[in-house]
Enzyme design. Structure first.
Site, PDB file in Angstrom:
ATOM      1  N   ASP A 198       0.825  -1.206   0.000  1.00 42.10           N
ATOM      2  CA  ASP A 198       0.000   0.000   0.000  1.00 42.10           C
ATOM      3  C   ASP A 198       0.864   1.264   0.000  1.00 42.10           C
ATOM      4  O   ASP A 198       1.966   1.264   0.556  1.00 42.10           O
ATOM      5  CB  ASP A 198      -0.909  -0.006   1.238  1.00 42.10           C
ATOM      6  CG  ASP A 198      -2.051   0.981   1.134  1.00 42.10           C
ATOM      7  OD1 ASP A 198      -2.384   1.417   0.014  1.00 42.10           O
ATOM      8  OD2 ASP A 198      -2.618   1.325   2.184  1.00 42.10           O
ATOM      9  N   GLY A 199       0.349   2.309  -0.637  1.00 41.99           N
ATOM     10  CA  GLY A 199       1.009   3.614  -0.569  1.00 41.99           C
ATOM     11  C   GLY A 199       1.611   4.104  -1.866  1.00 41.99           C
ATOM     12  O   GLY A 199       2.238   5.174  -1.901  1.00 41.99           O
ATOM     13  N   ASN A 200       1.418   3.375  -2.974  1.00 42.00           N
ATOM     14  CA  ASN A 200       1.985   3.811  -4.256  1.00 42.00           C
ATOM     15  C   ASN A 200       1.451   5.164  -4.686  1.00 42.00           C
ATOM     16  O   ASN A 200       2.200   6.030  -5.148  1.00 42.00           O
ATOM     17  CB  ASN A 200       1.676   2.777  -5.347  1.00 42.00           C
ATOM     18  CG  ASN A 200       2.456   1.492  -5.180  1.00 42.00           C
ATOM     19  OD1 ASN A 200       3.446   1.439  -4.472  1.00 42.00           O
ATOM     20  ND2 ASN A 200       1.993   0.438  -5.830  1.00 42.00           N
ATOM     21  N   GLY A 201       0.122   5.340  -4.551  1.00 42.94           N
ATOM     22  CA  GLY A 201      -0.494   6.595  -4.974  1.00 42.94           C
ATOM     23  C   GLY A 201      -0.018   7.782  -4.155  1.00 42.94           C
ATOM     24  O   GLY A 201       0.295   8.845  -4.700  1.00 42.94           O
ATOM     25  N   ARG A 202       0.045   7.605  -2.842  1.00 48.62           N
ATOM     26  CA  ARG A 202       0.497   8.697  -1.970  1.00 48.62           C
ATOM     27  C   ARG A 202       1.960   9.029  -2.218  1.00 48.62           C
ATOM     28  O   ARG A 202       2.366  10.190  -2.191  1.00 48.62           O
ATOM     29  CB  ARG A 202       0.283   8.298  -0.498  1.00 48.62           C
ATOM     30  CG  ARG A 202      -1.100   8.644   0.023  1.00 48.62           C
ATOM     31  CD  ARG A 202      -1.405   7.951   1.323  1.00 48.62           C
ATOM     32  NE  ARG A 202      -1.720   6.534   1.096  1.00 48.62           N
ATOM     33  CZ  ARG A 202      -1.843   5.653   2.066  1.00 48.62           C
ATOM     34  NH1 ARG A 202      -1.645   6.021   3.317  1.00 48.62           N
ATOM     35  NH2 ARG A 202      -2.154   4.402   1.793  1.00 48.62           N
TER      36      ARG A 202
ATOM     37  N   ARG B 250      -0.398   8.767 -10.271  1.00 45.23           N
ATOM     38  CA  ARG B 250      -0.417   7.544  -9.477  1.00 45.23           C
ATOM     39  C   ARG B 250       0.317   6.392 -10.174  1.00 45.23           C
ATOM     40  O   ARG B 250       0.972   5.582  -9.528  1.00 45.23           O
ATOM     41  CB  ARG B 250      -1.863   7.135  -9.182  1.00 45.23           C
ATOM     42  CG  ARG B 250      -2.598   8.085  -8.248  1.00 45.23           C
ATOM     43  CD  ARG B 250      -4.060   7.668  -8.077  1.00 45.23           C
ATOM     44  NE  ARG B 250      -4.157   6.338  -7.487  1.00 45.23           N
ATOM     45  CZ  ARG B 250      -4.150   6.098  -6.173  1.00 45.23           C
ATOM     46  NH1 ARG B 250      -4.046   7.100  -5.322  1.00 45.23           N
ATOM     47  NH2 ARG B 250      -4.255   4.869  -5.725  1.00 45.23           N
TER      48      ARG B 250
ATOM     49  N   THR C   7     -10.368  -7.072  -5.997  1.00 45.46           N
ATOM     50  CA  THR C   7     -11.608  -6.990  -6.771  1.00 45.46           C
ATOM     51  C   THR C   7     -12.147  -5.564  -6.746  1.00 45.46           C
ATOM     52  O   THR C   7     -12.740  -5.102  -7.727  1.00 45.46           O
ATOM     53  CB  THR C   7     -12.663  -7.961  -6.200  1.00 45.46           C
ATOM     54  OG1 THR C   7     -12.768  -7.776  -4.783  1.00 45.46           O
ATOM     55  CG2 THR C   7     -12.285  -9.404  -6.472  1.00 45.46           C
TER      56      THR C   7
ATOM     57  N   ASN D 174     -10.346  -2.891  -6.723  1.00 36.91           N
ATOM     58  CA  ASN D 174      -9.499  -2.005  -7.536  1.00 36.91           C
ATOM     59  C   ASN D 174     -10.031  -1.793  -8.951  1.00 36.91           C
ATOM     60  O   ASN D 174      -9.648  -0.828  -9.625  1.00 36.91           O
ATOM     61  CB  ASN D 174      -8.069  -2.536  -7.615  1.00 36.91           C
ATOM     62  CG  ASN D 174      -7.294  -2.370  -6.327  1.00 36.91           C
ATOM     63  OD1 ASN D 174      -6.329  -3.086  -6.079  1.00 36.91           O
ATOM     64  ND2 ASN D 174      -7.702  -1.441  -5.477  1.00 36.91           N
TER      65      ASN D 174
ATOM     66  N   ARG E  77       1.547  -4.831   6.229  1.00 33.05           N
ATOM     67  CA  ARG E  77       0.900  -3.793   5.434  1.00 33.05           C
ATOM     68  C   ARG E  77       1.726  -2.522   5.529  1.00 33.05           C
ATOM     69  O   ARG E  77       2.080  -2.064   6.616  1.00 33.05           O
ATOM     70  CB  ARG E  77      -0.529  -3.499   5.889  1.00 33.05           C
ATOM     71  CG  ARG E  77      -1.167  -2.420   5.005  1.00 33.05           C
ATOM     72  CD  ARG E  77      -2.640  -2.258   5.207  1.00 33.05           C
ATOM     73  NE  ARG E  77      -3.192  -1.329   4.196  1.00 33.05           N
ATOM     74  CZ  ARG E  77      -4.421  -1.378   3.733  1.00 33.05           C
ATOM     75  NH1 ARG E  77      -5.275  -2.286   4.175  1.00 33.05           N
ATOM     76  NH2 ARG E  77      -4.834  -0.509   2.818  1.00 33.05           N
TER      77      ARG E  77
ATOM     78  N   SER F  44      -8.238  -5.151   4.609  1.00 34.50           N
ATOM     79  CA  SER F  44      -8.831  -4.849   3.308  1.00 34.50           C
ATOM     80  C   SER F  44      -9.212  -6.073   2.474  1.00 34.50           C
ATOM     81  O   SER F  44      -8.802  -6.204   1.324  1.00 34.50           O
ATOM     82  CB  SER F  44      -7.877  -3.948   2.499  1.00 34.50           C
ATOM     83  OG  SER F  44      -7.690  -2.720   3.168  1.00 34.50           O
TER      84      SER F  44
END
Length: 246
Positions: free
Chosen positions: A21-25, A34, A67, A69, A189, A197
């Site tokens: 998690d955290g690629n977009g941020r 992103r 799913t 995403n 995570r 999640s």
């Protein structure tokens, strides 16, 4: 490597699962789209896979695409599928060199044809490898997995292949996507979020959970070692008391 995190090689998790998690941020912090974060996360995947292979971890499962995403903007979904195809092709020699067997869980039928073909081509080419099993959770949702398992079991009862009285943990386990692997020992995570999640809800029933503030594109071997070190300091009781374990 920080020697504070010297690991006990006699007490390594057999199955590590990671919510990347955290690629977009991370991309937003760089002032980029992103998709740039997802591309940068590939380096973390490579380093983590190779680090686990060196430690002789038997099973590594990466939550690559849920799913849920599919509800993201089409541009981002298309970019993710393109990154998946390119990465599979590029990383095949590394998987072969490290004796890694590729596996997937999830509803692969939802993947674009080209991505699905590339995925199963690499799975086929690595099927005889006997080292670590690397599982990509793609178009995966644990609730959907459980619903599918219930439907299969109901069909077996309906056709008299299975008696209701014989349904137990083992029967349910045998109908899950993960039927050929052990339950998760350690779930990591990244990015500071503290939830699972819809990931391995059944399989993580007794897993140790580890949350780190590190965003996935910045996750490195030392961060993996920190997570395993934390795991090794814990007492896994599986419902028993400390005194019983001693």
């Amino acid at each position: 490597m920080d020697n504070t995190f010297t690991l006990n090689t006699e007490n390594l998790p057999q199955h590590i699962a990671i919510i990347m998690d955290g690629n977009g941020r991370w991309a937003k912090q760089q002032g980029m789209l992103r998709a740039f974060g997802h591309e940068s996360g590939v380096k973390s995947v490579r380093e983590t896979v190779e680090a686990c292979a060196r430690l002789k971890i038997k099973f590594l499962t990466l939550y690559a695409f849920s799913t849920e995403n599919w509800n993201r903007p089409k541009l981002e979904v298309d970019a993710l599928m393109s990154i998946l195809m390119n990465s599979l092709k590029k990383e095949l020699p590394t998987m072969q060199k490290n004796n890694i067997k590729l596996n997937t869980i999830g509803n692969a039928n939802m993947l674009p044809d080209r991505a699905r073909k590339q995925l199963f081509d690499v799975i086929e080419q690595t099927k005889d490898n006997t080292g670590m099993t690397l599982t990509l959770a793609l178009s995966y949702g644990s609730r959907e997995e459980l619903v599918a398992a219930v439907k299969e079991i109901c069909e077996e009862v309906k056709t008299n292949k299975l008696d209701i009285a014989d349904i137990n943990d083992t029967v349910i386990q045998s109908h899950l996507y993960t039927r050929n692997m052990p339950d998760a020992d350690l779930v990591i995570r990244t990015s500071g979020e503290q939830r699972i999640s819809n990931f391995l809800l059944w399989q993580a029933a007794y897993a140790e959970l580890y949350f780190t503030e590190v965003l996935w594109p910045d996750f490195r071997e030392e961060d993996l070692h920190k997570a395993i070190f934390s795991y090794q300091k814990r007492e896994r009781r599986f419902g028993k008391t400390s005194e019983q374990l001693k």
